[in-house]
Design an enzyme around this catalytic site. Structure first.
Site, PDB file in Angstrom:
ATOM      1  CG  ASP A 382      -1.718   1.143   1.408  1.00 22.94           C
ATOM      2  OD1 ASP A 382      -2.229   1.590   0.383  1.00 22.94           O
ATOM      3  OD2 ASP A 382      -1.883   1.621   2.540  1.00 22.94           O
ATOM      4  CE  LYS A 546      -4.622  25.557  -2.483  1.00 22.00           C
ATOM      5  NZ  LYS A 546      -4.393  25.218  -1.090  1.00 22.00           N
ATOM      6  CB  THR A 660      -1.596   3.563  -3.885  1.00 23.87           C
ATOM      7  OG1 THR A 660      -2.145   4.676  -3.210  1.00 23.87           O
ATOM      8  CG2 THR A 660      -1.178   3.979  -5.267  1.00 23.87           C
ATOM      9  CG  ASP A 662      -2.853   8.138  -2.668  1.00 19.19           C
ATOM     10  OD1 ASP A 662      -3.910   8.529  -2.168  1.00 19.19           O
ATOM     11  OD2 ASP A 662      -1.809   7.954  -2.034  1.00 19.19           O
ATOM     12  NE  ARG A 776      -8.326   8.515  -8.440  1.00 24.52           N
ATOM     13  CZ  ARG A 776      -8.598   8.802  -7.174  1.00 24.52           C
ATOM     14  NH1 ARG A 776      -9.032   7.871  -6.380  1.00 24.52           N
ATOM     15  NH2 ARG A 776      -8.440   9.993  -6.697  1.00 24.52           N
ATOM     16  CE  LYS A 782      -4.963  -0.966  -2.118  1.00 23.19           C
ATOM     17  NZ  LYS A 782      -4.496  -0.373  -0.874  1.00 23.19           N
ATOM     18  CG  ASP A 802      -1.775   2.080   6.633  1.00 21.44           C
ATOM     19  OD1 ASP A 802      -2.066   1.844   5.438  1.00 21.44           O
ATOM     20  OD2 ASP A 802      -1.936   3.184   7.155  1.00 21.44           O
ATOM     21  CG  ASN A 805      -7.432   0.997   1.848  1.00 21.62           C
ATOM     22  OD1 ASN A 805      -6.751   0.757   2.844  1.00 21.62           O
ATOM     23  ND2 ASN A 805      -7.145   1.949   1.013  1.00 21.62           N
ATOM     24  CG  ASP A 806      -3.913  -1.520   2.724  1.00 18.17           C
ATOM     25  OD1 ASP A 806      -4.064  -1.236   1.529  1.00 18.17           O
ATOM     26  OD2 ASP A 806      -3.484  -0.725   3.569  1.00 18.17           O
TER      27      ASP A 806
END
EC number: 7.6.2.1
Lengths: 1174, 343
Positions: A382, A546, A660, A662, A776, A782, A802, A805-806
């Site tokens: 992860d 920004k 991940t 992310d 994603r 996974k 950790d 979702n893992d």
């Protein structure tokens, strides 16, 4: 027999009838009791005092080995067959059974204790309109209970109300009727699904006052969680005790077994076959002997009545089954368990895997997988919380062309410069760290650009402030990047203090300023920027923007060109350090233009059609001709030592895949900063197609590029494995690739690639790459990725993560590792090993795993060798004793051989042995590769063991045979008698076994010495005792070997025979090994050779990380995909609780530390849940 | 100070102990199969083996051995007439001569071959309790004795079992032929069994006269005399502690074996059997031809390493030489293929 088994099965297990639908009424005990739902008492224990013995024995005899030995013991009770006394099997069997029983009992006692503890916890239950304290076990389905902050959730609850007003849109209707604590009366009726183990699903309906509401997963609190950040809440018990999702889940964990376990089962089966064939050979031999010799030898040995050669041969088959049973090692399983337990303790005890910051030692939660740690080929990791700390730090910035901030040193050598002192700012966050004093001075001197820079950071965001006490500010940010930036501004004197939908109040250099918030131009993935338009108290209207640098640079006013060049230089530097950058710009707006724009904005945002597009156009229009302020660089802090660990693991030929949730940019960025993706890689393929064909094409292109002559069809080796070769396995071969490549694949593409027709394509391409990053990814994906590699690579996989979702991947992989002490506990709870830092993984694998594997393999090789040799001698003797199942050794020796004489030395070997110490293991990660290739123990090694045993047993039988043939003692008396021969043979055997063990031992601790010498001494002591006069006089018929030891061990030729036999067994092995080392040295031999020369490994020169200047800038500091500008400008947030952290009050964490850490934010991409309609 | 220490302790409550054992840093000796140990080791072991081998071989060579088969298979054999299973109380006489002095003390063995004393059901067919003088087992022998537990009249055999039943019952007398006249060579039958067998393992019941202990029992089927009358010449050599019985009861490990019959230690023959002609008178009782067994007598003297057995000496010599050869081979391999030092 069958009915007995099923009876026991019922007694010890128990079945329950199925429930179709759960129907309950809140607070109506009589009604609910009529359904006989389980109450909230749990029972994880298996036995009670009376059922322990029968149930435990029943359980144990379900193991094949134990049942087999029971069968053997029964066989030994038949006098015609019994070739050995019953105790030779009974003593080991009873010992093994009782050891297991003691372990089971102690486990069960612990379970009883924890059950009692849990069952007797107190909770407030609403009974007859008032709250009463009740024990957990007495809580019934349908009870309404009140939980307070930090209490464990008692059962699966349907949440009714809580102290957090907006938190729960759950049952607003219910809340109406129960606003206060007391005098609650409720007559809602709940219908819902029967108990099941799906944690993420719940379906049901609530009927209240004739109205029906649908209930889903968001409205239940699951047992096992802890209530956090919520003063109290009420809930109605839906599932109690054994029906809770937690309990439903816990029973059904799949039992992980190591590949050695599987191999061992196959081998044991082979051994059974081998035993049967040996016995058949000997039975046939017996038949022939009976016909040729036995039939005429009847003068002195008449046959039993009715026994002819055929029957005698049949009987001798079974007799030999008894004698040769030692090839099937009964104590093997027990010893293996002990070794694994010992090696697990080493992991628990390792100080180098202990994390002092939060007092977390490493933990081997599963004690049966150790040796697999030495065989890992693929690691699935992860990202957030595992590779990174999930802490963003404002690290550097470039303001108006001037760079500030310490040059990032990857090795965290912050000691050089002092931390900037922010004590002048009473609102500063004490945890914030910055290392460049000049920036503070610049700001305090009143540098306008610097002030504008931080003003922008303080204003342009969607962070929610929280100020519980005066001066104690907490920010709730949607993404940690934002939090970091706002915190930075806060410390540099531009404190964002509060917001209303129309205003933002900031404290600028101790001066409170309230800005009017005119518009929020929200962030999304396409725009990659966000802006706010504010009016200062002076009336100046400014747009602050920004965003990703490329985007901002396109929209700059031409006057900024020079500044842009300088800033790009800085940005390249930051990107090279793996920092996440944002460019900041502003623009002063004309009041009239703004009025016009706002008008159009209003129209656009209320338009029914094309709202998005029209808004985008408007944003585009106003966000131009910006003036550049500078750039920020935020570090997504890696955990300590991550790049080095990854480098080490890569050297050990372990492939690391990052899976991940992310977004792609973030993941790639981390890939770069932890050295997985490197600039010097030949190519990095990005697969981001949105169709199956597109994905296929991209994967194929990537593959062809890496290996132009790769064929379309993968080369698959089909094989059969497992017990009885029933399992079909397909192994996709690795393809050779020159150079390093990387693969990045996003969630959409991955979904296509994981489909049946493409998964092979994915696997081939991915396995050719050095690094694979999947972004994603959903939890399910996974697990699918892990499964895919498991299935087609036949390689050992490890998943490390950790968070919740893992869990799926941790459970799917051969070995799951949880990072403990960080976020929730779910990952740790379902993991096999847990520790606090990613970097401990290298110690777990390269040291503990490698040693465990080495030890286990050495143990198995030696164990099989020891037992085979022992047994084969009987086989040879059969040819000289008329195949009569006469044992070579004394029965007592047979009984004690495995249990006493050879048990401890081999345990010593397998608990203490190490080829090289841990420092050398790190120095040469290549030492790890033999494990991946199964080099130390395989079917081949097993056959080698057997051949070696065969040789040794030939020596061990025929040398003593030839040496005592026709010979006598030095006083002319008998020494060629059976008893002396038995003693000679068994002494030779034991000496050879010990010497062989010495030869196998690489690491001689005092304990090993003690065990080896102790065992030999014990052998002689026990032998002399058992052959003594006293023992014979007491137990005449049990110890017939009286005097044998005295009469034969005082003969020089006996000792010369022992000496000769031992050396003849050992010397060829020594010579063979020596020559092998010279001709084909393994990596171990080389390293060990080096160890002899240099006592300690030369410390690795700490290479300073190569400075990289990168134009690649994927990681801009937004880790979310959609902003919450709407929320900020709406009134909803005034109700204080951020909606996006809906689950936040109920984190499953037991660590008090979690509260000290900066806020965590996770986006858990879940499978879209089908909406249900009542 | 103390408080901070305590606090640190509390904070690190879970820290594992720092001991050599838990951290797997136990001091250890890590030997390796290096050339410096293995090659000289082989040379030394080889030389030592050759040394031992020579000593053993020479010793073994110096042992004199004389074997005479008297089964009577060949028609020319003097015992041929006795080999007929119907012959009763048959006597035959074997003559042999020695050219040199057969150095004393000379041991006189009888040998049997193709005789499976190590057959399992034969070997277990005895009752250790009975043989250690337990009177209970006189009346009801252990069922391990089957099929020689009870006779047809259901009287217990004492000693029971196949081993005892098959007691070797040929007897021998040795004469030296001096000037055509037979001179008896005295044979010593005392102390030919193990001390532990004679004193501990086998004991007569404490009944005098011994005969009474055997009341209600029968002698083994093949025995001509009951146990208490085995040696009429020496009352102490009867029952279960009869030396010949003890020697027989120590069953052989292999189907070819020899057992000590007598020692020649007395009188004129204490120094050994002088060169000359000898005659061996055999009372041929024991049937072995039915199972193609062979009977022989063996005269032998012994050395420090026991009886004549050339195997050990030769084995040591061969293996010693192999070790030396092996060390040379390893030296060559080491010199030629020594693995490169670099990584």
């Amino acid at each position: 027999m069958g009915s007995v088994a099923s009876y026991f099965g019922q007694l010890c297990g128990g079945e329950e009838k199925k429930e179709e639908e759960r129907h309950l009424r809140a607070n109506d005990r009589p009604f609910n009791l009529s359904y006989n739902y389980a109450n909230n008492a749990i029972k994880t224990s298996k036995y009670n005092i009376f059922s322990f013995l029968p149930c435990n024995l029943f359980e144990q005899f379900r193991r094949l080995a134990n049942a087999y030995f029971l069968f053997l013991m029964l066989l030994q009770l038949i006098p015609q067959v019994s070739s050995l006394s019953w105790f030779t099997t009974a003593v080991p069997l009873i010992l093994v059974l009782s050891m297991t029983a003691v372990k089971d009992a102690s486990d069960d006692i612990n379970r009883h204790k924890s059950d009692n503890q849990v069952n007797n916890r107190i909770v407030n239950v609403l009974i007859d309109g008032e709250l009463r304290k009740e024990k957990w076990k007495n809580v019934q389905v349908g009870d309404i209970i009140k939980l307070e902050n930090n209490q464990f959730v008692t059962a699966d609850l349907l949440l009714l109300s809580s102290s957090e007003p907006l938190n729960l849109c759950v049952c607003v209707c219910v809340c109406v009727s129960c606003t206060a604590d007391a005098n609650l009366s409720l007559s809602g009726e709940v219908r819902c699904e029967p108990p099941n183990n799906r944690l993420d699903k719940f379906k049901g309906t609530l009927t209240l006052d004739g109205q029906t509401y649908s209930l889903d997963n968001d409205k239940v609190l699951l047992r096992g969680c802890t209530l956090r950040n919520t003063e109290w809440c009420f809930g109605v018990v839906v599932f109690g005790g054994p029906d809770t999702k937690l309990m439903q889940n816990s029973g059904k964990t799949t039992f992980k077994r190591t590949s050695i376990d599987h191999l061992m089962n196959v081998l044991v089966l082979c051994i059974f076959g081998f035993l049967a064939s040996m016995c058949t050979v000997l039975a046939i031999g017996n038949g022939i002997w009976e016909v040729r010799e036995g039939s005429v030898f009847t003068v002195f040995l008449p046959r039993d009545e009715g026994v002819n050669a055929a029957l005698s041969s049949f009987l001798s088959f079974w007799s030999y089954v008894i004698i040769l049973n030692t090839v099937v090692p009964i104590s093997l399983y027990v010893s293996v368990e002990i070794i694994r337990l010992g090696n697990s303790f080493y992991i628990d005890w390792d100080r180098k895997m202990y994390y002092p910051k939060n007092d977390t030692p490493a933990q081997a939660r599963t004690t049966t997988l150790n040796e697999e740690l030495g065989q890992i080929k693929y690691i699935f990791s992860d990202k957030t919380g595992t590779l990174t700390q999930n802490i963003m730090t404002f690290n550097r910035c470039s303001i108006n062309g001037k760079a500030y901030g310490e040059q990032l040193c990857l090795y965290k050598n912050y000691g050089k410069t002092e931390r900037v002192d922010f004590s002048w700012n009473r609102l500063a966050d004490p945890k914030f760290m910055f290392h460049d004093y000049s920036l503070v001075e610049t700001v305090r001197e009143g540098n306008l650009e610097a002030q504008a820079f931080f003003r922008l950071l303080a204003l342009c965001h969607t962070v929610m402030p929280e100020e519980k006490k005066e001066g104690e500010l907490y920010y709730q940010a949607q993404s940690p990047d934002e939090g970091a930036l706002v915190t930075a501004a806060r410390n540099f004197g531009f404190v964002f203090r509060s917001r209303t939908p129309e205003t933002i109040t900031a404290v600028e250099m101790d001066r409170s300023v309230t800005y009017e918030l005119l518009a929020v131009l929200d962030f999304n993935n396409v725009r990659k920027r966000m802006s706010v338009i504010v009016r200062s108290p002076e009336g100046k209207v400014t747009l602050f923007c920004k965003g990703a640098d490329t985007i901002i640079f396109e929209r700059l006013h031409p006057s900024c060109n020079k500044l842009k060049e300088i800033t790009i230089g800085h940005l390249n530097e930051y990107a090279g350090d793996g920092l996440r950058t944002l460019a900041l710009a502003y623009k002063d707006l004309d009041e009239r233009y703004l009025e016009d724009w706002k008008q159009r904005h209003h129209e656009a945002s209320t338009a029914m059609e094309g709202r998005e597009e029209r808004l985008d156009e408007l944003y585009e229009e106003i966000e131009k001709d910006l003036l550049l302020l500078g750039a920020t660089a935020v570090e997504d802090k890696l955990q300590d030592g991550v790049p080095q660990t990854i480098e080490q693991l890569a050297k050990a030929d372990i492939k690391i895949w990052v899976l991940t949730g992310d977004k792609q940019e973030t993941a790639e960025n981390i890939g770069y900063s932890c050295n997985m993706l490197r600039e010097e890689m030949r190519d990095i393929f990005v697969v981001a197609a949105n169709t199956a064909e597109g994905v296929k094409e991209e994967l194929q292109n990537a593959r062809r590029k890496m290996c132009p002559d790769s064929v379309d069809e993968p080369s698959v080796i089909k094989a059969r494995a497992g017990l009885f070769w029933l399992q079909r396995t397909e192994t996709v071969q690795d393809e050779k690739v020159d150079g390093d490549y990387g693969l990045v694949i996003n969630g959409h593409s991955l979904a296509f690639a994981l489909e049946k027709n493409l998964q092979m394509e994915l696997l081939r391409t991915a396995c050719m790459c050095q690094t694979v990053i999947c972004c994603r990814v959903t939890p399910l994906q996974k697990a699918q990725v892990v499964q895919l590699v498991k299935k087609y690579k036949q390689a050992v996989t490890l998943a490390i993560g950790d968070g919740a979702n893992d869990v799926s991947m941790i459970k799917a992989a051969h070995i799951g590792v949880g990072i403990s002490g960080q976020e929730g506990m779910q990952a740790v709870l379902s993991s096999d090993y847990s520790f606090a830092q990613f970097r401990y993984l290298q110690r777990l694998l390269l040291v503990h795993g490698r040693w465990s594997y080495l030890r286990m393999c050495k143990f198995l090789r030696y164990f099989f060798y020891k037992n085979f040799t022992f047994t084969f001698v009987h086989f040879w003797y059969a040819f000289f004793c008329g195949f009569s199942a006469q044992t070579v050794y004394d029965e007592w020796f047979i009984t004690l051989y495995n249990l006493v004489y050879t048990a401890l030395p081999v345990l010593g070997l397998s608990l203490f042995d190490q080829d090289v110490n841990d420092r050398w293991s790190f120095q040469y990660p290549q030492l790890y590769t033999p494990g991946q290739l199964n080099l130390y123990f395989s079917k081949k090694a097993f056959v080698r063991c057997m051949l070696h045993s065969c040789y040794s047993s030939l020596i061990l039988f025929f040398i003593p045979w030839a040496a005592i043939y026709d010979t006598v003692r030095d006083d002319g008396k008998d020494i060629a008698d059976y008893q002396s021969f038995a003693l000679l043979a068994q002494t030779c055997l034991l000496v050879v076994m010990n010497v062989q063990l010495c030869l196998d031992t690489d690491y001689w601790t005092a304990v090993n010495q003690f065990f080896v010498w102790g065992s030999l001494a014990a052998y002689f002591a026990v032998t002399f005792t058992m052959y003594s006069n006293g023992m014979f006089l007491i137990f005449t018929s049990s110890f017939p070997f009286i005097g044998t030891a005295r009469n034969s061990l005082n003969q020089p030729n006996v000792w010369l025979t022992i000496f000769l036999t031992s050396l003849l067994c050992i010397l060829p092995v020594v010579a063979f090994r020596f020559i092998l080392i010279q001709l084909r040295p393994t990596i171990n031999d080389k390293v060990r050779h080096k160890v002899r020369k240099e006592a300690l490994p030369a410390p690795t020169p700490r290479r300073p990380p190569a400075r990289r200047i990168s134009t690649r800038r994927s990681g801009y500091a937004f880790s979310h995909s959609q902003g919450y500008g709407d929320l900020v400008t709406s009134r909803k947030f005034l109700q204080r609780l951020p909606l996006w952290s809906r689950q936040a009050p109920f984190t499953q964490t037991d660590s008090p530390l979690a509260q000290n850490q900066p806020q965590h934010y996770r986006t858990i991409a879940e499978e879209p849940e089908e909406s249900q309609s009542p | 100070m103390g408080r901070t220490k305590k606090m640190v302790k509390e904070e690190l409550a879970n820290r594992p102990d720092n001991t050599a054992f838990t951290q797997q840093r136990l001091p250890a000796w890590q030997p390796m199969l290096s050339a410096g140990i293995v090659i000289p080791g082989f040379v030394i072991i080889g030389l030592a083996f050759i040394g031992i081998g020579v000593a053993l071989f020479v010793t073994s060579q110096s042992i004199q051995l004389l074997e005479l088969d008297y089964t009577g298979v060949e028609q020319t054999s003097p015992c041929f007439k006795c080999s007929d299973p119907n012959a009763k109380n048959c006597m035959c006489e074997l003559t042999f001569s020695t050219d040199t002095l057969f150095k004393g003390p000379v041991f006189f063995y009888y040998g049997l071959s193709n005789y499976f004393q190590n057959y399992r059901s034969y070997g277990v067919s005895k009752d250790d309790d009975q043989l250690s003088g337990n009177l209970d087992n006189f009346k009801s022998p252990s069922d391990t004795c089957a099929p020689y537990e009870y006779d047809r009249n259901n009287k217990p055999f004492v000693p029971c079992g196949a081993v005892a039943n098959s007691l070797f019952n040929d007897t021998f007398k040795l004469y030296q032929i001096v000037n055509g006249a037979k001179k008896v060579v005295p044979l010593d039958g005392k102390g030919i069994s193990w001390w532990t067998d004679y004193n501990i393992k086998y004991r007569n019941p404490a009944v005098t006269p011994l005969k009474n202990a055997f009341n209600g029992t029968v002698k083994p089927l093949y025995w001509s005399k009951p146990a208490y009358e085995l040696d009429p010449s020496d009352p102490a050599n009867n029952g279960f502690i009869n030396q010949d019985f003890l020697v027989w009861m120590r069953r052989a490990a292999l189907p070819d074996f020899r057992k000590l019959y007598r020692r020649i230690t007395d009188g004129d023959y204490a120094e050994g059997l002088p060169a000359g002609n000898y005659s061996l008178q055999i009372a041929y009782n024991y049937p072995v031809l039915s199972f193609e067994g062979r009977k022989k007598v063996v005269f032998s003297n012994v050395s420090w390493m026991g009886g004549k057995n050339e195997f050990l000496g030769i084995a040591y010599l061969v293996i010693g030489s192999l070790c030396v050869v092996m060390s040379v081979v390893m030296l060559i391999v080491y010199a030629k293929f020594k693995f490169p030092e670099e990584e």
